[in-house]
Scaffold this active site. Structure first.
Site, PDB file in Angstrom:
ATOM      1  N   GLU A   1       4.771 -13.977   3.947  1.00 37.53           N
ATOM      2  CA  GLU A   1       3.374 -13.675   4.262  1.00 37.53           C
ATOM      3  C   GLU A   1       2.996 -12.512   3.353  1.00 37.53           C
ATOM      4  O   GLU A   1       3.385 -11.377   3.612  1.00 37.53           O
ATOM      5  CB  GLU A   1       3.223 -13.251   5.731  1.00 37.53           C
ATOM      6  CG  GLU A   1       3.647 -14.276   6.746  1.00 37.53           C
ATOM      7  CD  GLU A   1       2.761 -15.490   6.762  1.00 37.53           C
ATOM      8  OE1 GLU A   1       1.681 -15.469   6.142  1.00 37.53           O
ATOM      9  OE2 GLU A   1       3.160 -16.480   7.390  1.00 37.53           O
TER      10      GLU A   1
ATOM     11  N   CYS B   1      -3.659  -7.842   5.972  1.00 34.52           N
ATOM     12  CA  CYS B   1      -3.656  -8.797   4.862  1.00 34.52           C
ATOM     13  C   CYS B   1      -4.829  -9.781   4.985  1.00 34.52           C
ATOM     14  O   CYS B   1      -5.193 -10.428   4.011  1.00 34.52           O
ATOM     15  CB  CYS B   1      -2.328  -9.527   4.777  1.00 34.52           C
ATOM     16  SG  CYS B   1      -1.799 -10.143   6.371  1.00 34.52           S
TER      17      CYS B   1
ATOM     18  N   GLU C   1      -6.269  -6.095  -3.947  1.00 35.38           N
ATOM     19  CA  GLU C   1      -6.366  -5.869  -2.509  1.00 35.38           C
ATOM     20  C   GLU C   1      -6.709  -4.392  -2.258  1.00 35.38           C
ATOM     21  O   GLU C   1      -6.081  -3.501  -2.832  1.00 35.38           O
ATOM     22  CB  GLU C   1      -4.988  -6.197  -1.908  1.00 35.38           C
ATOM     23  CG  GLU C   1      -5.060  -6.666  -0.508  1.00 35.38           C
ATOM     24  CD  GLU C   1      -3.688  -7.105   0.028  1.00 35.38           C
ATOM     25  OE1 GLU C   1      -2.684  -7.049  -0.687  1.00 35.38           O
ATOM     26  OE2 GLU C   1      -3.666  -7.522   1.192  1.00 35.38           O
TER      27      GLU C   1
ATOM     28  N   LYS D   1      14.691  -5.540   9.351  1.00 37.45           N
ATOM     29  CA  LYS D   1      14.451  -4.253   8.692  1.00 37.45           C
ATOM     30  C   LYS D   1      12.966  -3.930   8.810  1.00 37.45           C
ATOM     31  O   LYS D   1      12.133  -4.624   8.227  1.00 37.45           O
ATOM     32  CB  LYS D   1      14.822  -4.325   7.206  1.00 37.45           C
ATOM     33  CG  LYS D   1      14.823  -2.950   6.563  1.00 37.45           C
ATOM     34  CD  LYS D   1      14.588  -2.971   5.076  1.00 37.45           C
ATOM     35  CE  LYS D   1      13.147  -2.888   4.702  1.00 37.45           C
ATOM     36  NZ  LYS D   1      12.414  -1.695   5.171  1.00 37.45           N
TER      37      LYS D   1
END
Ligand code: ADP
Length: 474
Positions: free
Chosen positions: A241, A275, A373, A166
């Site tokens: 992850e 990331c 983040e 997906k």
């Protein structure tokens, strides 16, 4: 959608928007639980024959697919740029990297070894077999919309697994390009299936269907936690992850020009939407002014614009909410005392979701930018005085994906390598990623690794076999 070797149309469509222009990039068919279930069935059906092939045979097909990707590099790169905005040269590099993962795992497929263990009883032969785990559910993000697919399906298919992918809702056309290469590269029907559409419904089907034995996910920590909770129902294995908050430490003995250029690579590439992007730059107090001036000079030289123009260094953010999040972090930081050295605003003369590459100084550990983040082109500079202090502050986060450290003192670099609590550490290296190296995080940045032999074993189960015979064997 591509299920059991056929391209499927549904009665529902989604329009994909180019973040650089807000114009339509394309229209795709979307589905949900029903299509996910069909795809899982197809993957289960294909598992028997795919896992029965030798590693050599599977590997040849993966290497063919890698060649197909390289042959279509320009076309695929354009789709990347038009779907998520990164500059075309970076998009081309992503296609090369995506192919490199398939090629590496295509080669590694023939090197899946078991083990022979020493026996305590001389009548016994002890062995460990490595077998494919089964059907895999893979969920990928939009920031590396092509290479994330091959980093997951490359090792999964090499191991003998089959799967359902997906992609992110904003980048399904990139996924379609990869699947066209699977098709033209000769991957048998049902081995890899593509389902586009409602994230929650498809994710729910992947985690609740007992046929699926493993979930591999790249995305936000919150969605990762949700998937892990759902995967617990059938004790599905998971690889995650998740988010990161990379420190970038510059010691007073570092090559400052190299360190500043490396911040450009780790902070502004992909508009800071990776990331492993630098999130906190810790600079020794004695070099703060010199370093921030050097960095700001390089940042001002960055050409921001539509990624299709060949001299563009930095494209837009992926969508409006990404832009608003960056804006909010900068606003909160400046209200709390941070100073903008360069940037600090949206680029309103552009059509799309552009934010100026930004450098902040006088940022403190209490600000949200020091904890959350950013996923945007904002480089906050913090200062430190001692090595001990900076290690403690760099590690003071729930994240643990990537840490960077710049120093010309080898002993110090090695101390940092041991002390930084991260899954990956780059010492004077802004790009410590390779197909044969394990990529992944500690703490809330994830579980499991992608890349290398470890990445292959993530898709395999170890079966211990003990054979007892009637005679002494040795
Ligand atoms: P980002 O904020 O970077 O888009 P997300 O974690 O939201 O990160 O998205 C990463 C991937 O996870 C995308 O493919 C997205 O569609 C998918 N996703 C988001 N929510 C869910 C969910 N509830 N179940 C399954 N997949 C999800």
């Amino acid at each position: 959608m591509y299920i059991n070797g056929k391209w499927l149309e549904t009665d529902k469509t989604e329009t994909i928007i180019n973040p650089a222009t807000k114009e339509e990039t394309g229209v795709v068919f979307v589905g949900g639980e029903k299509e996910a279930e069909e795809a899982i069935q197809a993957a289960q059906h294909a598992f028997k024959s795919w896992s029965a092939l030798s590693g050599n045979e599977r590997g040849k097909i993966l290497i063919n697919v890698a060649k197909e990707l390289v042959n279509k590099q320009n076309e695929i790169a354009e789709t990347i740029t038009k779907e998520m905005g990164k500059p075309i040269t970076d998009a081309r590099r992503e296609v090369t990297s995506a192919a490199a993962y398939l090629e590496w795992y295509g080669e590694e497929a023939k090197r899946v070894y078991g083990e022979v263990l020493p026996a305590l009883d001389t009548k016994k032969q002890l062995m460990v077999l490595r077998q494919p785990i089964g059907v895999v559910g893979a969920i990928t993000p939009w920031n590396f919309p092509v290479s994330m697919i091959t980093r997951k399906l490359g090792p999964a298919l090499a191991a003998g697994c089959t799967g359902v992918l997906k992609p992110a809702p904003s980048t399904p056309m990139c996924a379609m390009e990869v699947f066209k290469c699977f098709e033209s590269g000769g991957l048998p029907a049902g081995v890899a299936n593509l389902v586009v559409g409602e994230a929650e419904a498809i994710g729910k089907e992947m985690t609740s269907n007992p046929i699926v034995k493993k979930i591999t996910f790249t995305g936000s920590t919150n969605v990762g936690k949700l998937l892990m909770r759902n995967a617990a129902e059938h004790v599905q294995k998971v690889s995650m992850e998740l988010g990161g908050h990379a420190p970038f430490i510059v010691f007073e003995d570092a090559d400052l020009d190299d360190a500043a250029s490396s911040v450009i690579g780790t902070k502004f590439r992909n508009s800071g939407q990776t990331c492993i992007s630098t999130n906190r730059i810790y600079v020794h107090a004695s070099i703060k002014n010199e370093f921030s001036e050097r960095l700001a000079k390089k940042v001002r030289e960055l050409k921001v614009g539509n990624g299709m123009e060949k001299d563009t260094d930095m494209g837009p953010l992926v969508n409006l909410s990404a832009l608003e999040k960056v804006e909010d972090q900068v606003k909160k930081a400046t209200e709390a005392g941070a100073t903008v050295v360069t940037g600090g605003t949206r680029l309103d003369n552009e059509e799309g979701y552009f934010y100026a590459p930004t450098v902040l100084v006088d940022t403190t550990d209490a600000m949200s930018i020091a904890k959350e983040e950013t996923f945007g082109p904002v480089a906050p500079i913090f200062t430190f005085n001692t090595e001990e202090e900076v290690v403690e502050r760099a590690n003071d986060t729930q994240y643990g994906l990537m840490g960077y450290c710049f120093t010309n003192d080898l002993s110090r670099g090695m101390r940092m390598m041991h002390q930084l609590d991260y899954g990956m550490v780059g010492i004077n290296d802004p790009a410590p990623v390779a197909p044969h190296a394990p990529f992944g995080g500690v703490k809330e940045s994830g579980i499991g690794r992608e890349g290398g032999t470890i990445g292959l074993h993530e898709f395999m189960e170890e079966k211990f076999v003990s054979i007892r015979t009637s005679t002494n064997l040795f």
